[in-house]
Design a protein around this motif. Structure first.
Motif, PDB file in Angstrom:
ATOM      1  N   SER A  96     -13.012  -5.701  -0.048  1.00  0.00           N
ATOM      2  CA  SER A  96     -11.832  -6.140  -0.782  1.00  0.00           C
ATOM      3  C   SER A  96     -11.216  -7.327  -0.047  1.00  0.00           C
ATOM      4  CB  SER A  96     -10.772  -5.035  -0.854  1.00  0.00           C
ATOM      5  OG  SER A  96     -11.309  -3.863  -1.407  1.00  0.00           O
ATOM      6  N   ASP A 127     -13.614  -6.398  -4.713  1.00  0.00           N
ATOM      7  CA  ASP A 127     -12.282  -6.425  -5.325  1.00  0.00           C
ATOM      8  C   ASP A 127     -11.452  -7.537  -4.699  1.00  0.00           C
ATOM      9  OD1 ASP A 127     -12.639  -4.210  -7.015  1.00  0.00           O
ATOM     10  OD2 ASP A 127     -12.248  -2.836  -5.358  1.00  0.00           O
ATOM     11  N   GLU A 147      -3.006  -7.410 -17.760  1.00  0.00           N
ATOM     12  CA  GLU A 147      -2.616  -6.725 -16.519  1.00  0.00           C
ATOM     13  C   GLU A 147      -1.714  -7.591 -15.645  1.00  0.00           C
ATOM     14  OE1 GLU A 147      -5.998  -6.664 -17.567  1.00  0.00           O
ATOM     15  OE2 GLU A 147      -5.461  -4.742 -18.505  1.00  0.00           O
ATOM     16  N   VAL A 201      -4.024  -2.048   8.587  1.00  0.00           N
ATOM     17  CA  VAL A 201      -3.733  -1.405   7.305  1.00  0.00           C
ATOM     18  C   VAL A 201      -4.399  -0.046   7.396  1.00  0.00           C
ATOM     19  CG1 VAL A 201      -3.945  -1.521   4.794  1.00  0.00           C
ATOM     20  CG2 VAL A 201      -3.780  -3.642   6.119  1.00  0.00           C
ATOM     21  N   PHE A 203       0.879  -1.185   0.000  1.00  0.00           N
ATOM     22  CA  PHE A 203       0.000   0.000   0.000  1.00  0.00           C
ATOM     23  C   PHE A 203       0.905   1.220   0.000  1.00  0.00           C
ATOM     24  CE2 PHE A 203      -4.233  -1.805   0.805  1.00  0.00           C
ATOM     25  CZ  PHE A 203      -3.862  -3.131   1.013  1.00  0.00           C
ATOM     26  N   GLN A 239      -7.031   2.998  -3.083  1.00  0.00           N
ATOM     27  CA  GLN A 239      -5.645   3.081  -2.657  1.00  0.00           C
ATOM     28  C   GLN A 239      -4.692   2.700  -3.791  1.00  0.00           C
ATOM     29  OE1 GLN A 239      -5.544   1.443   1.657  1.00  0.00           O
ATOM     30  NE2 GLN A 239      -7.435   0.690   0.782  1.00  0.00           N
ATOM     31  N   HIS A 253      -2.475 -10.691 -14.366  1.00  0.00           N
ATOM     32  CA  HIS A 253      -3.166 -11.626 -13.470  1.00  0.00           C
ATOM     33  C   HIS A 253      -3.394 -12.943 -14.206  1.00  0.00           C
ATOM     34  CE1 HIS A 253      -3.964  -8.202 -10.836  1.00  0.00           C
ATOM     35  NE2 HIS A 253      -4.410  -7.547 -11.887  1.00  0.00           N
ATOM     36  N   LYS A 283      -0.777  -4.302 -10.655  1.00  0.00           N
ATOM     37  CA  LYS A 283      -1.621  -3.388  -9.871  1.00  0.00           C
ATOM     38  C   LYS A 283      -2.711  -4.189  -9.178  1.00  0.00           C
ATOM     39  CE  LYS A 283      -0.658   1.016 -10.692  1.00  0.00           C
ATOM     40  NZ  LYS A 283      -0.621   2.033  -9.639  1.00  0.00           N
ATOM     41  N   SER A 284      -3.079  -3.767  -7.996  1.00  0.00           N
ATOM     42  CA  SER A 284      -4.199  -4.382  -7.303  1.00  0.00           C
ATOM     43  C   SER A 284      -5.208  -3.307  -6.971  1.00  0.00           C
ATOM     44  CB  SER A 284      -3.734  -5.022  -6.002  1.00  0.00           C
ATOM     45  OG  SER A 284      -2.809  -6.030  -6.273  1.00  0.00           O
ATOM     46  N   LYS A 285      -6.477  -3.720  -6.838  1.00  0.00           N
ATOM     47  CA  LYS A 285      -7.511  -2.741  -6.493  1.00  0.00           C
ATOM     48  C   LYS A 285      -8.010  -3.019  -5.080  1.00  0.00           C
ATOM     49  CE  LYS A 285     -11.420  -0.297  -8.454  1.00  0.00           C
ATOM     50  NZ  LYS A 285     -11.837  -0.032  -7.101  1.00  0.00           N
ATOM     51  N   VAL A 286      -7.762  -2.082  -4.187  1.00  0.00           N
ATOM     52  CA  VAL A 286      -8.307  -2.139  -2.828  1.00  0.00           C
ATOM     53  C   VAL A 286      -8.852  -0.738  -2.571  1.00  0.00           C
ATOM     54  CG1 VAL A 286      -7.841  -2.590  -0.395  1.00  0.00           C
ATOM     55  CG2 VAL A 286      -6.564  -3.839  -2.138  1.00  0.00           C
ATOM     56  N   GLY A 287     -10.149  -0.556  -2.778  1.00  0.00           N
ATOM     57  CA  GLY A 287     -10.743   0.786  -2.706  1.00  0.00           C
ATOM     58  C   GLY A 287     -10.019   1.695  -3.681  1.00  0.00           C
ATOM     59  N   THR A 303      -7.652  -9.304  -4.865  1.00  0.00           N
ATOM     60  CA  THR A 303      -6.274  -9.379  -5.332  1.00  0.00           C
ATOM     61  C   THR A 303      -5.773 -10.750  -4.960  1.00  0.00           C
ATOM     62  OG1 THR A 303      -5.807  -7.051  -5.024  1.00  0.00           O
ATOM     63  CG2 THR A 303      -3.929  -8.558  -4.919  1.00  0.00           C
TER      64      THR A 303
END
Lengths: 337, 337
Positions: B149, B228, B205, B302, A249, A305, B207, A299-303, B230
């Motif tokens: 997430s 989401d 991407e 986090v 993050f 961020q 993944h 890339k990851s999607k967490v909200g 990851t």
């Protein structure tokens, strides 16, 4: 050639043996090398380049004339001998965990915080193996974009429990193939064809000691006291290299291309991230060498961020322990000359 | 006893064989069971309780008189035969991935979204194995606190590649112990004593297809289109059970005690979280049975987010595939009576 006499404590263990290899490979200029281990190994002969060295008995009064001690002892043994080495004025580079969080002991990954070496007051600590491997991989990304939190899952090799750990996996695999039952000694449960989500003891919040090391040691090495690390440490039936899935993050956005560029320029790291050709780090490929391989950067999607995920592997006996200690010595000698 | 004639397609594979076991163990009331496989297996005799069944050849016109098809075929084979079964009016419960994301096909984990079974228009899809195991573990937590997430690292058994995957691991271990070299066939690299961070192909991407399944199928099963996920999916040298380290980002705060209470009351799940006695899920313990074991439940930090981390293991051939499909049939029969 430096004028230093160097001793390896625990020279017959996995880490001790690799310290010898690393001293040779990196051509560390030392005057004399002495090898110490428990009584059981006394008198054993060990090749060191074209020389033959003899294992001496580790005692509390064996430190006279020794300038630098490379310690590859387990914590409980290190606690007995290192205070004596310190009294004798030896510089200690210690792979045990006993001094790592002491305020007056620098904790060093040479690719990350080499300058901390010179703040030492007689002891320099070598970090935990998973911590070294993760930090070599991510420290330059942190410099660019500031890592606030990390979520890490480890896949840790049996060599983390030393020679006995490797032997236990090998014995269990053979026993199972012969239809024999398996009795674990080193690990709490069978490790062959299994996973054990415990390394070290647990604290009241349910984190294992290994899981806390990545946060506590990471904060100290990166000089980043608010870094949050969530870690799940798992022992896997792999021999020598630890692997880690790491999600970062970040304070600032970093593209995958920028991250790849930074990783490709980082000392001690090899970018292995060519998915078209099934190119990614694997623990078999990183064993018996010193580089940490990094790949699967995405890339990851967490909200909303800014989050990056990557995968890294490194030989835990070498870069995760022996090589890192020898690199600290190497820096120290260069600086002394 | 229901009046249904049920067929298993791919009855000689790992999943097909477990479908037979699961039908027996759960005492599913059916009129007749017919087993189909490729020509190579035709005529093979298979015990089913006190009966002996004979494998028939799978052809495009073998579906007459069959009410329900349990499909354990690979995607490319399923694509050939299932449209014919559909034309014949069979209800299809399909373990392949070909229909999973189709709008008119419900994707079902019976402990999570059983009502979706009755929206079917002739096909009900069985989710991906890692997805089933993760969702059984977390769905009730989601009901209580809303998961926005998830960050998941998987430790996936070789049985995910079928019988050939298991044989490849066993062969490699023996070859290595005899000093022979290893040639991978099923997996892209040696899997014995190694980890492979690739399951399926990669998208632009970066993944893998397996990594995307957990997000895409998870959204559909939970009716939560903004979830989401990851994921880092890794093949490990373990035979039958998948394991997953899961970090959940929740809308509402949930204490560890509340989470343990919810997990302990969840159908299909066993709470194994007794750290004082080294009690946690391990893939050896979850193999050859149907429950998903969940443990190592703890709070993570986090930023200021509400975050929980846990570890779960489940037999990917059984609950991850065969049992889940048979449970769907079980619900369907109960509802029909």
């Amino acid at each position: 050639m430096s004028e230093l006499t160097v001793a390896i404590l625990g020279a017959t263990g996995e880490v001790g043996k690799e310290m010898l290899n690393s001293l040779l490979e990196r051509q560390i200029p030392i005057k004399e090398l002495r090898l110490f281990a428990s009584k059981r190994s006394t008198g054993q002969k060990v090749a060191f380049g074209d020389k033959e060295l003899v294992i001496e008995t580790l005692t509390t009064d064996c430190f006279e004339g020794i300038d630098v001690v490379l310690c590859a002892l387990d914590d409980d043994i290190a606690r007995i001998y290192l205070p004596e080495a310190k009294k004798q004025g030896c510089l200690i580079i210690d792979n045990s965990s006993i001094y790592r969080l002491d305020e007056d002991v620098p904790l060093v990954v040479p690719e990350v915080n080499p300058d901390d070496i010179y703040t030492n007051q007689g002891i320099i600590a070598n970090p935990n193996c998973s911590t070294i491997i993760a930090l070599v991989a991510i420290a330059q990304l942190h410099k660019k974009a500031t890592i606030n939190s990390m979520i890490v899952s480890t896949y840790q090799a049996v060599s983390g429990a030393g020679k006995q750990g490797i032997e236990e996996l090998e014995t269990q695999v053979v026993d199972i193939s012969e239809g024999k039952s398996v009795t674990p000694h080193v690990f709490p449960y069978q490790i062959a064809y299994n996973l054990i989500p415990q390394i070290g003891g647990f604290n009241a919040e349910g984190h294992s000691s290994e899981e806390m090391k990545l946060q506590n040691e990471g904060r100290k090495i990166l000089h980043h006291p608010t870094l949050d690390v969530t870690c799940t440490c798992v022992r896997v039936p792999v021999v020598r290299s630890h692997s880690e899935a790491i999600t970062l993050f970040l304070d600032n956005d970093l593209s995958v291309e920028e991250a790849r560029q930074i990783i490709s320029e980082t000392d001690g790291v090899k970018l292995v991230d060519n998915l078209d050709n099934q190119g990614y780090p694997m623990p078999l490929d990183t064993s018996n060498q010193d580089l940490v391989y990094v790949g699967r950067i995405r890339k990851s999607k967490v909200g909303n961020q800014s989050v990056l995920t990557l995968w890294c592997c490194g030989d835990q006996v070498r870069k995760g322990a022996a090589t890192n200690a020898v690199q600290i010595l190497e820096h120290y000698i260069k600086h002394s000359n």
